[in-house]
Scaffold this active site. Structure first.
Site, short mmCIF file in Angstrom:
data_model
loop_
_atom_site.label_atom_id
_atom_site.label_comp_id
_atom_site.label_asym_id
_atom_site.label_seq_id
_atom_site.Cartn_x
_atom_site.Cartn_y
_atom_site.Cartn_z
N HIS A 176 56.07 89.25 45.57
CA HIS A 176 55.99 88.89 46.99
C HIS A 176 54.82 87.93 47.13
O HIS A 176 53.76 88.14 46.53
CB HIS A 176 55.76 90.12 47.87
CG HIS A 176 56.90 91.08 47.90
ND1 HIS A 176 56.73 92.44 48.09
CD2 HIS A 176 58.23 90.88 47.77
CE1 HIS A 176 57.91 93.04 48.07
NE2 HIS A 176 58.83 92.11 47.87
N ASP A 214 62.78 88.78 46.50
CA ASP A 214 63.76 89.10 47.53
C ASP A 214 63.34 88.56 48.90
O ASP A 214 63.18 89.32 49.85
CB ASP A 214 63.99 90.62 47.60
CG ASP A 214 62.71 91.40 47.84
OD1 ASP A 214 61.63 90.77 47.96
OD2 ASP A 214 62.78 92.64 47.92
#
Length: 257
Positions: A176, A214
């Site tokens: 992330h 993601d």
């Protein structure tokens, strides 16, 4: 140096005690507040130097080594060369790094996807959760040529809840990323850093065959940055909080993409 006089005349009485029942109202001079801030900055700088070695505690009682074992001791990975400078991932020291991270989280462009805007305690809960879990995630500052400019979470995707939503493989490692400064966005810096960190993961984790991300499918600039960094769009997946683009950077394809 000695602290400036906290009683310095700033146009108002430094203490106001109307009667014994009232709370003491202590007004500190601007010089003294600056002195306190300088002391805190020096303490944090010393803590940052310590991060190049072994630290006993980074997350409010949690021993860093326990979590980093799942990520092959991330704190020892060393620098990653990039076209825009040398990047280091330094595991977060909550007591020193939280103000900066919380400020980034309150940027509207960041808050739209991270959803951690508000009081500093909101960000603190999120960051401490990374440390207080079972070592699946290590939050880091990205320091580019000595300047903190990004926030990262490096995590074991195969052990993370996201593994329920895609065909995970052993040792999949997730990323992330948050770029803190507006001036560092939209100029290809994110792509350069993502490629460098993905390659660093693959270099330092020989058991990891692919790096996973993601990003929110609505976050077009983020998806584009991953594609430019050599990731491929594998699928669209429904996560509990969003529809995400499943991005993969494969060890076997890292010299091709």
């Amino acid at each position: 140096m000695p602290a400036p006089d906290a009683h310095a005349d700033d146009g108002a009485a430094p203490y106001a005690v109307p009667d014994a029942e009232d709370t003491l109202d202590l007004r500190l001079s601007e010089d003294y507040l600056a002195f306190l801030e300088e002391q805190e900055d020096e303490a944090c700088a010393a803590a940052a130097d310590d991060r190049h070695g072994t630290e006993p505690d980074r997350g409010g009682g949690r021993t860093a080594a326990a979590g980093e074992d799942l990520l092959d001791r991330l704190a020892d990975w060393g620098p990653a060369p990039t076209p825009v400078g040398e990047l280091r991932l330094l595991p977060v020291r909550v007591e020193c790094d939280l103000p900066l991270i919380a400020r980034w989280m309150n940027d509207p462009a960041v808050a739209a996807f991270w959803e951690l805007a508000g009081a500093r305690s909101v960000t603190e809960r999120h960051v401490r959760h990374q440390f207080e879990g079972d070592g699946r995630s290590v939050p880091c500052l990205g320091v580019l040529d000595g300047t903190p400019m990004s926030y990262w979470e490096i995590y074991r995707a195969d052990l993370h809840p996201v593994a329920r939503h895609y065909p995970a493989r052993p040792h999949d490692t997730g990323i992330h990323l948050l770029i803190g400064g507006v001036a560092d966005r939209g100029r290809g810096i994110g792509s350069a850093l993502l490629r460098a960190v993905a390659d660093l993961v693959l270099a330092r984790r020989p058991s990891c065959a692919r790096v996973v991300a993601d990003p929110d499918l609505r976050n077009t600039p983020s998806v584009s940055a991953f594609l430019s960094a050599g990731f491929r769009l594998s699928a669209e997946v429904d996560l509990p909080d969003r529809r995400a683009a499943l991005m993969l950077r494969d060890r076997a394809l890292r010299h091709v993409l």
